[in-house]
Design an enzyme around this catalytic site. Structure first.
Site, PDB file in Angstrom:
ATOM      1  N   ARG A  45       0.821  -1.217   0.000  1.00  0.00           N
ATOM      2  CA  ARG A  45       0.000   0.000   0.000  1.00  0.00           C
ATOM      3  C   ARG A  45       0.850   1.261   0.000  1.00  0.00           C
ATOM      4  O   ARG A  45       0.404   2.323  -0.413  1.00  0.00           O
ATOM      5  CB  ARG A  45      -0.939  -0.012   1.197  1.00  0.00           C
ATOM      6  CG  ARG A  45      -2.078  -1.004   0.979  1.00  0.00           C
ATOM      7  CD  ARG A  45      -3.220  -0.738   1.876  1.00  0.00           C
ATOM      8  NE  ARG A  45      -2.775  -0.760   3.269  1.00  0.00           N
ATOM      9  CZ  ARG A  45      -3.576  -0.562   4.300  1.00  0.00           C
ATOM     10  NH1 ARG A  45      -4.842  -0.281   4.096  1.00  0.00           N
ATOM     11  NH2 ARG A  45      -3.123  -0.611   5.522  1.00  0.00           N
ATOM     12  N   LYS A 144      -0.990 -19.223   4.763  1.00  0.00           N
ATOM     13  CA  LYS A 144      -1.825 -19.481   5.932  1.00  0.00           C
ATOM     14  C   LYS A 144      -1.921 -18.211   6.785  1.00  0.00           C
ATOM     15  O   LYS A 144      -1.063 -17.352   6.619  1.00  0.00           O
ATOM     16  CB  LYS A 144      -1.249 -20.626   6.756  1.00  0.00           C
ATOM     17  CG  LYS A 144       0.126 -20.284   7.373  1.00  0.00           C
ATOM     18  CD  LYS A 144       0.494 -21.197   8.488  1.00  0.00           C
ATOM     19  CE  LYS A 144       0.028 -20.707   9.803  1.00  0.00           C
ATOM     20  NZ  LYS A 144       0.953 -19.805  10.512  1.00  0.00           N
ATOM     21  N   GLU A 212       9.401 -23.434  20.048  1.00  0.00           N
ATOM     22  CA  GLU A 212      10.081 -22.206  19.636  1.00  0.00           C
ATOM     23  C   GLU A 212      10.604 -21.496  20.869  1.00  0.00           C
ATOM     24  O   GLU A 212       9.970 -21.545  21.926  1.00  0.00           O
ATOM     25  CB  GLU A 212       9.099 -21.282  18.912  1.00  0.00           C
ATOM     26  CG  GLU A 212       8.559 -21.864  17.627  1.00  0.00           C
ATOM     27  CD  GLU A 212       7.762 -20.826  16.860  1.00  0.00           C
ATOM     28  OE1 GLU A 212       8.352 -20.147  16.018  1.00  0.00           O
ATOM     29  OE2 GLU A 212       6.564 -20.686  17.138  1.00  0.00           O
ATOM     30  N   ASP A 231      -2.510 -21.110  14.891  1.00  0.00           N
ATOM     31  CA  ASP A 231      -1.284 -20.658  14.211  1.00  0.00           C
ATOM     32  C   ASP A 231      -0.383 -21.836  13.819  1.00  0.00           C
ATOM     33  O   ASP A 231       0.275 -21.792  12.795  1.00  0.00           O
ATOM     34  CB  ASP A 231      -0.520 -19.704  15.154  1.00  0.00           C
ATOM     35  CG  ASP A 231       0.709 -19.080  14.504  1.00  0.00           C
ATOM     36  OD1 ASP A 231       0.577 -18.578  13.359  1.00  0.00           O
ATOM     37  OD2 ASP A 231       1.790 -19.088  15.112  1.00  0.00           O
ATOM     38  N   HIS A 236       0.789 -26.657  10.433  1.00  0.00           N
ATOM     39  CA  HIS A 236       2.085 -27.353  10.457  1.00  0.00           C
ATOM     40  C   HIS A 236       2.030 -28.703  11.174  1.00  0.00           C
ATOM     41  O   HIS A 236       2.472 -29.720  10.641  1.00  0.00           O
ATOM     42  CB  HIS A 236       3.138 -26.489  11.154  1.00  0.00           C
ATOM     43  CG  HIS A 236       3.268 -25.109  10.572  1.00  0.00           C
ATOM     44  ND1 HIS A 236       3.139 -24.855   9.225  1.00  0.00           N
ATOM     45  CD2 HIS A 236       3.538 -23.908  11.149  1.00  0.00           C
ATOM     46  CE1 HIS A 236       3.312 -23.560   9.014  1.00  0.00           C
ATOM     47  NE2 HIS A 236       3.552 -22.963  10.157  1.00  0.00           N
ATOM     48  N   LYS A 336       5.494 -21.153  22.257  1.00  0.00           N
ATOM     49  CA  LYS A 336       6.498 -20.096  22.138  1.00  0.00           C
ATOM     50  C   LYS A 336       7.188 -19.893  23.475  1.00  0.00           C
ATOM     51  O   LYS A 336       6.641 -20.233  24.516  1.00  0.00           O
ATOM     52  CB  LYS A 336       5.844 -18.803  21.678  1.00  0.00           C
ATOM     53  CG  LYS A 336       5.203 -18.964  20.294  1.00  0.00           C
ATOM     54  CD  LYS A 336       5.152 -17.670  19.552  1.00  0.00           C
ATOM     55  CE  LYS A 336       4.517 -17.841  18.180  1.00  0.00           C
ATOM     56  NZ  LYS A 336       5.457 -18.226  17.127  1.00  0.00           N
TER      57      LYS A 336
HETATM   58  C1  BG6 Z   1       4.574 -19.658  11.211  1.00  0.00           C
HETATM   59  C2  BG6 Z   1       3.862 -19.179  12.438  1.00  0.00           C
HETATM   60  O1  BG6 Z   1       3.674 -20.282  10.344  1.00  0.00           O
HETATM   61  O2  BG6 Z   1       5.583 -20.581  11.589  1.00  0.00           O
HETATM   62  C3  BG6 Z   1       4.848 -18.546  13.412  1.00  0.00           C
HETATM   63  O3  BG6 Z   1       2.866 -18.223  12.068  1.00  0.00           O
HETATM   64  C4  BG6 Z   1       5.984 -19.476  13.699  1.00  0.00           C
HETATM   65  O4  BG6 Z   1       4.187 -18.172  14.619  1.00  0.00           O
HETATM   66  C5  BG6 Z   1       6.589 -20.037  12.417  1.00  0.00           C
HETATM   67  O5  BG6 Z   1       6.990 -18.751  14.421  1.00  0.00           O
HETATM   68  C6  BG6 Z   1       7.584 -21.147  12.722  1.00  0.00           C
HETATM   69  O6  BG6 Z   1       8.265 -21.530  11.566  1.00  0.00           O
HETATM   70  P1  BG6 Z   1       9.719 -22.203  11.645  1.00  0.00           P
HETATM   71  O7  BG6 Z   1      10.007 -22.637  10.261  1.00  0.00           O
HETATM   72  O8  BG6 Z   1      10.648 -21.154  12.160  1.00  0.00           O
HETATM   73  O9  BG6 Z   1       9.589 -23.349  12.619  1.00  0.00           O
END
Ligand code: BG6
Length: 484
Positions: A45, A144, A212, A231, A236, A336
């Site tokens: 934008r 996503k 994470e 999320d 995943h 997280k």
């Molecule tokens: C994303 C999530 O899809 O994947 C994030 O929205 C997350 O919250 C990320 O941190 C993790 O990806 P990776 O490849 O670092 O494990």
């Protein structure tokens, strides 16, 4: 020129594009794999020209590329591929301008990458079509999250389907691009050693951990409305689970693989208000220390003060109701600000029916540990004789590494690099089909509904730990423990 593709990124100056897509495209260029890719047009934008965008891209690449991957001479040619087009998703005139830029390039193929708010996907597709920018050589990539529940996901899919055929629609889940996830298919279906044992007769339980150490990192309030289940699990974790659990496909063609993954998702037992408290744990990080650094709690971070119904951690006991997996719990957890960043799948084999040995081998159960990150490897934990002259035959654990370690040292490919290449080449194997995403929502909706009905609380855990104590209890009540 006849096979060239222009890539247009919607949300081209956003977080995903800056941190993941542009670095992956730079690497594709560096690895000389982007031979069908003509130009990269970022839209956003903001008012900016191509030169300004290139300047910004250069700084961001230096910041977000792995340290040793920046290369001035690669940049010198990569920069010429980058263009910027100002575009407000709702403004028809902006699509005309985009059309003008696309015409100048003369590449017949167009790949539209939607990395912006999913609520805009329908309108973007509609306007692209209205401006005559969609033809038989056009494809769309959808990032996503596709909606926030089954209904909103269906609505987006429906709107996109009015413009793009299913075989031109690429729903991305970057976990499917990770090398070890694909290696899992090779190990499972390429080895007579593993394939006959991949079932409830031999396997006791399966654990999938996506841990994470980072927090929510700002992200403009997105996370407050989303939470860990939507999320990470809806996409995943369930994608990884479906590859672990699927039946052998008829072939490696996309349709055959997706059919088998779909059957697994369909066999997941929905959660209900009667079992959700027993089978799920929701957590939220409080202050603590991660990697030796003091960090704030989720509710203390800017923009999240009111998000006390949002979980940053979830642990689940999932059940797959089919012949192969009846009786085998799938323990899933993601969160997280956990103690460290790692993702792995653990296949834990059953105990021996009877022990002949002086020490109890049941404490040293066979396991196949599939590490997705930070390292990429597969390791079989097995047992042999502890060497020596002591009385009684004693067992000791040994590790058989099934990965060529040089793989972890050389030029590793990023998941986005692989998936962008596949999308440019039109290969849908590692992308999700519409019914897969919808069925995954159906299962996660059952959890959200049951949480709402029962008022399942979000429990605090200290940053730097592996989640709330109740996540340990979820597995311990079954006489098992998480593999750490
Ligand atoms: C994303 C999530 O899809 O994947 C994030 O929205 C997350 O919250 C990320 O941190 C993790 O990806 P990776 O490849 O670092 O494990």
């Amino acid at each position: 020129m006849s096979h060239m593709v222009d890539l247009v990124i919607f949300g081209g100056t956003g977080d995903l594009s800056t941190r993941k897509l542009l670095p992956a495209l730079f690497l594709l260029h560096r690895h000389q794999l982007a031979d069908r890719l003509h130009r990269i047009i970022a839209t956003g934008r903001g008012e900016m020209n191509t030169d300004g965008f290139r300047e910004e891209a250069r700084e961001n690449l230096q910041r977000f590329l792995p340290e040793d991957r920046w290369d001035e001479s690669v940049w010198a040619t990569f920069r010429d591929r980058l263009f910027y087009q100002q575009l407000d998703a709702a403004m028809e005139a902006h699509y005309q301008a985009l059309g003008g830029l696309l015409d100048e390039g003369e590449a017949p193929g167009r790949l539209y990458y939607l990395a912006t708010l999913p609520s805009l996907y329908g309108a973007i597709c509609h306007h692209l079509q209205g401006a005559g920018l969609v033809n038989s050589k056009s494809r769309v990539v959808l990032e996503k999250p596709l909606g926030h529940d089954l209904d909103s996901c269906r609505e987006i899919n429906e709107q996109v389907a009015q413009v793009f055929e299913e075989d031109a629609t690429f729903r991305i889940d970057h976990y499917l691009g990770k090398e070890t996830v694909q290696n899992l298919i090779a190990v499972r279906f390429g080895n007579p050693l593993f394939s006959p044992q991949w079932r409830n007769t031999f396997i006791d339980n399966v654990q999938i951990t996506v841990a994470e150490d980072i927090g929510v990192e700002g992200r403009g309030g997105y996370y407050a409305k989303t939470g860990a289940l939507r999320d990470m699990v809806q996409n995943h974790v369930l994608q990884v689970l479906s590859i672990v659990a699927m039946e052998p496909p008829a072939s490696l063609r996309p349709a055959d693989i997706r059919d088998e993954k779909m059957k697994v998702l369909r066999a997941l037992e929905p959660m209900t208000s009667a079992n959700v408290k027993e089978h799920t744990v929701r957590g939220r990080y409080a202050a603590g220390a991660v990697n030796g650094q003091a960090v704030k709690g989720f509710l203390e971070e800017a923009g999240y003060q009111d998000a006390d119904a949002t979980e940053t951690f979830v642990a689940l006991k999932a059940t797959i109701n089919n012949w192969r997996w009846a009786g085998v719990p799938f323990y899933l957890r993601t969160g997280k600000r956990l103690s460290r960043r790692y993702s792995e799948i653990v296949i834990e084999y059953k105990k021996l029916p009877f022990s002949l040995f002086a020490n109890d081998p049941n404490e040293l159960i066979n396991k196949l540990v599939i590490r997705l990150q930070p390292e990429e490897n597969i390791c079989l934990h097995t047992l042999n004789k502890r060497p020596g002259l002591t009385r009684g035959l004693r067992l000791q654990p040994v590790e058989l590494h099934l990965t060529d370690e040089s793989q972890n040292k050389g030029d590793r490919y990023d998941a986005y690099e692989r998936l962008l290449l596949d999308a440019i080449n039109g290969d849908q194997t590692l992308f999700m089909r519409r019914d897969e995403v919808e069925i995954a929502w159906r299962w996660t909706d059952s959890i959200i509904d049951a949480w709402d009905e029962t008022g399942t609380p979000v429990k605090n855990y200290n940053s730097g730990t592996m989640g709330p104590n109740s996540a340990t209890a979820l597995v311990a009540v079954d006489g098992r423990s998480w593999y750490e």
